[in-house]
Design a protein around this motif. Structure first.
Motif, mmCIF file in Angstrom:
data_model
loop_
_atom_site.group_PDB
_atom_site.id
_atom_site.type_symbol
_atom_site.label_atom_id
_atom_site.label_comp_id
_atom_site.label_asym_id
_atom_site.label_seq_id
_atom_site.Cartn_x
_atom_site.Cartn_y
_atom_site.Cartn_z
ATOM 1 N N ARG A 6 0.756 -1.248 0.227
ATOM 2 C CA ARG A 6 -0.032 0.070 0.009
ATOM 3 C C ARG A 6 0.972 1.140 0.009
ATOM 4 N N PHE A 7 2.221 1.178 -0.397
ATOM 5 C CA PHE A 7 2.880 2.256 -0.306
ATOM 6 C C PHE A 7 3.197 2.837 -1.847
ATOM 7 N N GLY A 8 3.507 4.060 -1.877
ATOM 8 C CA GLY A 8 3.640 4.821 -3.171
ATOM 9 C C GLY A 8 5.060 5.388 -3.103
ATOM 10 N N ALA A 9 5.521 6.007 -2.072
ATOM 11 C CA ALA A 9 6.991 6.679 -2.034
ATOM 12 C C ALA A 9 8.028 5.774 -1.352
ATOM 13 N N PHE A 10 7.720 4.725 -0.840
ATOM 14 C CA PHE A 10 8.600 3.951 0.093
ATOM 15 C C PHE A 10 8.954 2.616 -0.823
ATOM 16 N N ALA A 11 9.748 2.098 -0.112
ATOM 17 C CA ALA A 11 10.268 0.885 -0.697
ATOM 18 C C ALA A 11 10.570 0.062 0.268
ATOM 19 N N LEU A 12 10.637 -1.235 0.295
ATOM 20 C CA LEU A 12 11.137 -2.342 1.298
ATOM 21 C C LEU A 12 12.496 -2.680 0.888
ATOM 22 N N VAL A 13 13.173 -2.282 0.470
ATOM 23 C CA VAL A 13 13.025 -0.907 0.011
ATOM 24 C C VAL A 13 12.552 -1.024 -1.357
ATOM 25 N N GLY A 14 11.284 -0.990 -1.630
ATOM 26 C CA GLY A 14 10.848 -0.950 -2.985
ATOM 27 C C GLY A 14 9.266 -1.232 -3.182
ATOM 28 N N THR A 15 8.690 -2.715 -2.596
ATOM 29 C CA THR A 15 7.512 -2.820 -2.819
ATOM 30 C C THR A 15 6.762 -1.807 -1.886
ATOM 31 N N VAL A 16 7.065 -1.153 -1.173
ATOM 32 C CA VAL A 16 6.364 -0.022 -0.498
ATOM 33 C C VAL A 16 6.048 1.185 -1.465
ATOM 34 N N ALA A 17 6.785 1.058 -2.624
ATOM 35 C CA ALA A 17 6.939 2.203 -3.440
ATOM 36 C C ALA A 17 5.415 2.640 -4.117
ATOM 37 N N ALA A 18 4.416 2.178 -3.959
ATOM 38 C CA ALA A 18 3.412 2.570 -4.759
ATOM 39 C C ALA A 18 2.271 2.903 -4.138
ATOM 40 N N SER A 19 2.064 2.844 -2.861
ATOM 41 C CA SER A 19 0.851 2.920 -2.083
ATOM 42 C C SER A 19 0.845 3.943 -1.174
ATOM 43 N N PHE A 198 4.230 -1.208 10.214
ATOM 44 C CA PHE A 198 4.097 -2.641 10.599
ATOM 45 C C PHE A 198 3.105 -3.560 9.489
ATOM 46 N N GLU A 199 2.044 -2.902 9.164
ATOM 47 C CA GLU A 199 0.922 -3.337 8.497
ATOM 48 C C GLU A 199 1.570 -3.779 6.937
ATOM 49 N N ILE A 200 2.435 -2.685 6.700
ATOM 50 C CA ILE A 200 3.123 -2.777 5.252
ATOM 51 C C ILE A 200 4.002 -4.051 5.359
ATOM 52 N N HIS A 201 4.800 -4.003 6.503
ATOM 53 C CA HIS A 201 6.030 -5.036 6.550
ATOM 54 C C HIS A 201 5.279 -6.427 6.723
ATOM 55 N N GLU A 202 4.120 -6.780 7.164
ATOM 56 C CA GLU A 202 3.565 -8.012 7.149
ATOM 57 C C GLU A 202 2.941 -8.131 5.786
ATOM 58 N N GLN A 203 2.448 -7.202 5.131
ATOM 59 C CA GLN A 203 1.954 -7.465 3.779
ATOM 60 C C GLN A 203 3.348 -8.201 2.862
ATOM 61 N N HIS A 204 4.303 -7.265 2.953
ATOM 62 C CA HIS A 204 5.545 -7.838 2.357
ATOM 63 C C HIS A 204 6.284 -9.314 2.802
ATOM 64 N N ALA A 205 5.891 -9.711 3.997
ATOM 65 C CA ALA A 205 6.340 -10.869 4.432
ATOM 66 C C ALA A 205 5.307 -11.974 3.852
ATOM 67 N N LEU A 206 4.214 -11.681 3.798
ATOM 68 C CA LEU A 206 2.931 -12.739 3.296
ATOM 69 C C LEU A 206 3.314 -12.926 1.590
ATOM 70 N N ALA A 207 3.696 -11.728 0.984
ATOM 71 C CA ALA A 207 3.995 -11.732 -0.512
ATOM 72 C C ALA A 207 4.871 -12.471 -0.725
ATOM 73 N N ARG A 208 6.144 -12.809 0.199
ATOM 74 C CA ARG A 208 7.204 -13.507 -0.152
ATOM 75 C C ARG A 208 7.199 -14.869 0.495
ATOM 76 N N GLY A 209 5.636 -15.361 0.862
ATOM 77 C CA GLY A 209 5.356 -16.700 1.294
ATOM 78 C C GLY A 209 5.885 -16.851 2.790
ATOM 79 N N LYS A 210 6.006 -15.654 3.608
ATOM 80 C CA LYS A 210 6.230 -16.176 5.022
ATOM 81 C C LYS A 210 5.084 -15.808 5.746
ATOM 82 N N SER A 211 5.082 -16.582 6.870
ATOM 83 C CA SER A 211 3.720 -16.670 7.900
ATOM 84 C C SER A 211 3.747 -15.238 8.632
ATOM 85 N N ALA A 212 2.531 -14.597 8.408
ATOM 86 C CA ALA A 212 2.255 -13.380 9.247
ATOM 87 C C ALA A 212 2.582 -13.778 10.874
#
Length: 404
Positions: A6-19, A198-212
């Motif tokens: 859900r990020f638009g300017a950030f990145a994980l460092v990158g996935t966060v970059a769009a919302s 933290f919500e964004i970080h959890e989404q990132h973990a789920l996208a990579r197949g990790k358990s929240a």
């Protein structure tokens, strides 16, 4: 392009970059709308209240700093920024304009552009636009020309992506002072900001197949992620403060600083404004553009001092192309974290963990580079990609379907 984050300017460092570019999401089932197209509203109660634009901007012109948010790829957001800049400049000519889009190392190029010493093409080349931002320059050129024709100083606010990546990997303490580009220790994140991250970080973990369930606020990965976002906000806040000092008038009067940046750095005052307050600057205005069809539930109190309702285009043109991937930054390019089943990406042969290094012959350093290229791709054309897969270099072509 579908991004799970859900990020638009950030990145994980990158996935966060769009919302972070978008305001808070509507509550389920809330379809009510309460904005007047082309009008201003204040989100400070149960429902947004219409406000007089002239009075609002007159008050904003008296602030020390005004932050103008944006969704990076929305031209109407940049048109709104231009008209807002013009209104503020008309009331307070002593002005500087800061841009998230430029790392501070290219400040001399911005100075030469404003002084009229560079052509448009020279400015874009010397500022390394396609490397440092890579969204279509047409989105921002009206803002750059406005600064130049009015001789308004432009400020480069950002730090290098390599620094934000290093902090995300090692934490602030793990990066040497020599690597920090002069950025100071950021103020601790507000609780609501950390909740959002933290919500964004959890989404990132789920996208990579990790358990929240395995994700915790104490995890080093999350703490480092927070550090990287705080350093980003802090760097821009410091650059704004320093820029005002640098362009003080002969009698010591400081200019109004208007800063152009993604909505995520503006929303709720959690980002740059929080760091500005820690630096001692409390005279801050925060304005954001939102679609006129935005549901009331999305405009919760404190989102910004005011929002401008950008009229929603009514057209029959097809939506922009989408690959169907979740992206994140990588040291070698842009990593595909997830591929949506049945998507154009899957049909083209793209796989999770592919690292895209080039798009149409140009380096892919950030997710925005790939996003911009895809959204501008006409139907029926081919987009060449170069990627790393399992240590091997692979060339691939994405064939965009003909528009119907």
């Amino acid at each position: 392009m579908s991004l799970r984050s859900r990020f638009g300017a950030f990145a994980l460092v990158g996935t966060v970059a769009a919302s972070l570019a978008a305001p808070a999401f509507a509550q389920a089932g809330d379809a009510s709308q309460c904005l007047v197209p082309g009008g201003w509203a204040r989100a400070d109660g149960v429902a947004p209240q219409v406000v007089d634009g002239a009075g609002l901007l007159a008050a904003m012109a008296q602030r020390a700093v005004v932050l103008l948010g944006e969704q990076h790829d929305d031209m109407d957001h940049h048109r709104w920024q231009l008209q807002t800049l013009a209104a503020l400049h008309a009331q307070r000519a002593h002005l500087v304009i800061g841009f998230e889009m430029f790392p501070r190392r290219v400040q001399p190029v911005l100075d030469r552009w404003v002084a009229g010493e560079l052509t448009e093409s020279e400015f874009l080349a010397q500022s390394e636009w396609n490397k440092v931002w890579s969204m279509p320059a047409e989105l921002y050129l009206p803002l750059f020309h406005f600064a130049r024709i009015n001789r308004i100083p432009m400020l480069a606010l950002n730090i290098e992506p390599t620094l934000t990546r290093a902090i995300a990997e090692k934490g602030w303490a793990g990066v040497s002072e020599a690597q920090r580009e002069g950025v100071g220790q950021a103020a601790a994140a507000l609780a609501a900001y950390e909740d959002f991250l933290f919500e964004i970080h959890e989404q990132h973990a789920l996208a990579r197949g990790k358990s929240a369930a395995k994700t915790a606020r104490s995890d080093a990965g999350f703490r480092n992620f927070v550090d990287s976002q705080l350093a980003w906000d802090r760097a821009m806040a410091e650059a704004v403060v320093a820029g005002r000092q640098r362009h003080a008038s002969a009698d010591g009067a400081l200019p109004l600083a208007v800063a152009i940046m993604g909505n995520g750095h503006v929303r709720y005052g959690h980002g740059v404004a929080h760091q500005l307050r820690d630096l001692g600057e409390h005279s801050i205005g925060q304005l954001m553009p939102v679609g006129a069809d935005t549901a009331c539930g999305e405009l919760s109190a404190g989102l910004a001092d005011a929002v401008f309702a950008v009229p929603v285009a009514r057209q029959s043109a097809p939506p922009p192309p989408r690959l169907g991937v979740a992206l994140e930054e990588h040291a070698k390019g842009v990593r595909i974290a997830e591929v949506t089943p049945g998507s154009l990406a899957q049909r083209s042969g793209l796989r999770p963990d592919d690292i895209i290094t080039e798009v149409a012959g140009k380096p892919a350093k950030r997710p925005l580079h790939l996003i911009a290229a895809v959204r501008l791709q006409p139907g029926g054309t081919w987009l060449p990609l170069k990627l790393q897969r399992g240590g091997e270099s692979v060339e691939m072509v994405v064939r965009f379907p003909v528009e119907r």
